[in-house]
Enzyme design. Sequence first.
Site, PDB file in Angstrom:
ATOM      1  CD  GLU A 125      -2.824  -1.143   2.462  1.00 33.98           C
ATOM      2  OE1 GLU A 125      -2.732  -0.209   3.275  1.00 33.98           O
ATOM      3  OE2 GLU A 125      -3.621  -2.086   2.592  1.00 33.98           O
ATOM      4  CD  GLU A 147      -4.253  -8.182   1.984  1.00 31.51           C
ATOM      5  OE1 GLU A 147      -5.100  -7.534   2.622  1.00 31.51           O
ATOM      6  OE2 GLU A 147      -3.040  -7.869   1.952  1.00 31.51           O
TER       7      GLU A 147
HETATM    8  C1  XIL Z   1      -5.647  -6.632   8.705  1.00 30.17           C
HETATM    9  C2  XIL Z   1      -5.881  -7.824   9.616  1.00 30.17           C
HETATM   10  O1  XIL Z   1      -6.758  -8.716   8.984  1.00 30.17           O
HETATM   11  C3  XIL Z   1      -6.474  -7.349  10.909  1.00 30.17           C
HETATM   12  O2  XIL Z   1      -6.627  -8.439  11.796  1.00 30.17           O
HETATM   13  C4  XIL Z   1      -5.575  -6.278  11.516  1.00 30.17           C
HETATM   14  O3  XIL Z   1      -6.169  -5.769  12.645  1.00 30.17           O
HETATM   15  C5  XIL Z   1      -5.371  -5.133  10.532  1.00 30.17           C
HETATM   16  O4  XIL Z   1      -4.839  -5.663   9.337  1.00 30.17           O
HETATM   17  N1  XIL Z   1      -4.781  -4.893   4.006  1.00 30.17           N
HETATM   18  C6  XIL Z   1      -3.681  -5.610   4.400  1.00 30.17           C
HETATM   19  C7  XIL Z   1      -3.774  -6.503   5.584  1.00 30.17           C
HETATM   20  O5  XIL Z   1      -2.661  -5.602   3.711  1.00 30.17           O
HETATM   21  O6  XIL Z   1      -2.556  -6.622   6.273  1.00 30.17           O
HETATM   22  C8  XIL Z   1      -4.855  -6.070   6.524  1.00 30.17           C
HETATM   23  O7  XIL Z   1      -4.977  -7.055   7.545  1.00 30.17           O
HETATM   24  C9  XIL Z   1      -6.160  -5.871   5.774  1.00 30.17           C
HETATM   25  C10 XIL Z   1      -6.019  -4.790   4.745  1.00 30.17           C
END
Ligand code: XIL
Length: 372
Positions: free
Chosen positions: A166, A281
């Site tokens: 990101e 994701e």
């Molecule tokens: C999220 C996790 O799922 C949560 O448990 C944590 O509190 C915050 O991060 N994009 C990403 C991930 O790259 O690392 C994030 O994961 C979700 C959004």
Amino acid sequence: MALSRREFLVGSATACGTLLAMTVPRSEGLSTSTQGDSSKSLAEHAAAKGILFGTALRGSALKDPAYANLVASQCKIGVPESGLKWEPLRPAPDRYDFGAGDYLYQFSISHGMKYRGHTLVWEQALPPWFHNTVNAGNAKAMMLDHISVVVRHYAGKMHSWDVVNEALEPDNGRPDGLKNTPWLQMIGPEYIEMAFHAAHEADPKAMLIYNENWLEPEDRPTEKKRQAALALLTGLKKKGVPIHGLGLQSHLFAETVVGGPNLARFLDQIADLDLAIFITEMDIRDQHLVGSVESRDKTVARKYYEYLSFMLQRKAVKVVMTWGLSDRYTWLSQFSPRPDGSPVRPLPYDADLKPTPAWNAIAAAFDQASER
Ligand code: XIL
């Protein structure tokens, strides 16, 4: 960190597959010819087309044997949901704690799953000491040391690493679209290529991925971000930076418009750079959907099918991962709850670990994909 044999003997994939054959509901809205065969796991549906399917792993969730069974039976690759971020890994500036990352690695390999790393450089999930300790004078050394120690720890064992996560936000106003993160402020825009070089040096075998959110929606605001991503990746490739793929997080809303000409063009441009594309994701938010659980599930399933069947037309798309497998453990329960207080249902298994119509939609998209 080694786990006992008992902790990993959480059941047989075959038994779970048989159970699924009896319980997977058909997802209305998909034609009968696109119903996935539930005697095979999602990973098997994917593997038949040369695609790797898996999910994010959370240590506390895997203590639930039924859930651990499900992950082991459905997935061929895992990634820590949080365990390899700076916060858990770096309890103090001079200490590394690989407990969570090693536990999830052991879980993965003991179940025949590959393991990928997330994430080496991000502006979130930084430890509390970070902002008082890291400054323009030492940020570069801190970042490079971190990458070197962490990537070496798993060298030869990782399928791939999300090296930078990101890093783009065109709304921050820079002409290059880079997000105004502490890394950018303290090191400058070169922090991205430095991170990739350091990761490659530490593990020449791992695929190195740039992972980004919100590149998928078809609308015009996102187009600016896609253009910034394309410029960034084109520049890295031109300079010979060791980068092998783009991760599209694919945290979509049920309402997100996907699969139009803007995204199609972008995917072709990325593939032309000789980069792989990973869906890293995926989940689909039903946060704003109204109506019965059945109708919400159908809408979510349709979006899974629409997005994945579009994406998988491209052979550059090699990996598909969801962010968790069951609504019992989704991050969205906390991060994006429904205004009516009812549980969110963004994943292919519900909170009772029963497959939802999204399971069928994902299987059907794999079945329909061409081989790669
Ligand atoms: C999220 C996790 O799922 C949560 O448990 C944590 O509190 C915050 O991060 N994009 C990403 C991930 O790259 O690392 C994030 O994961 C979700 C959004």
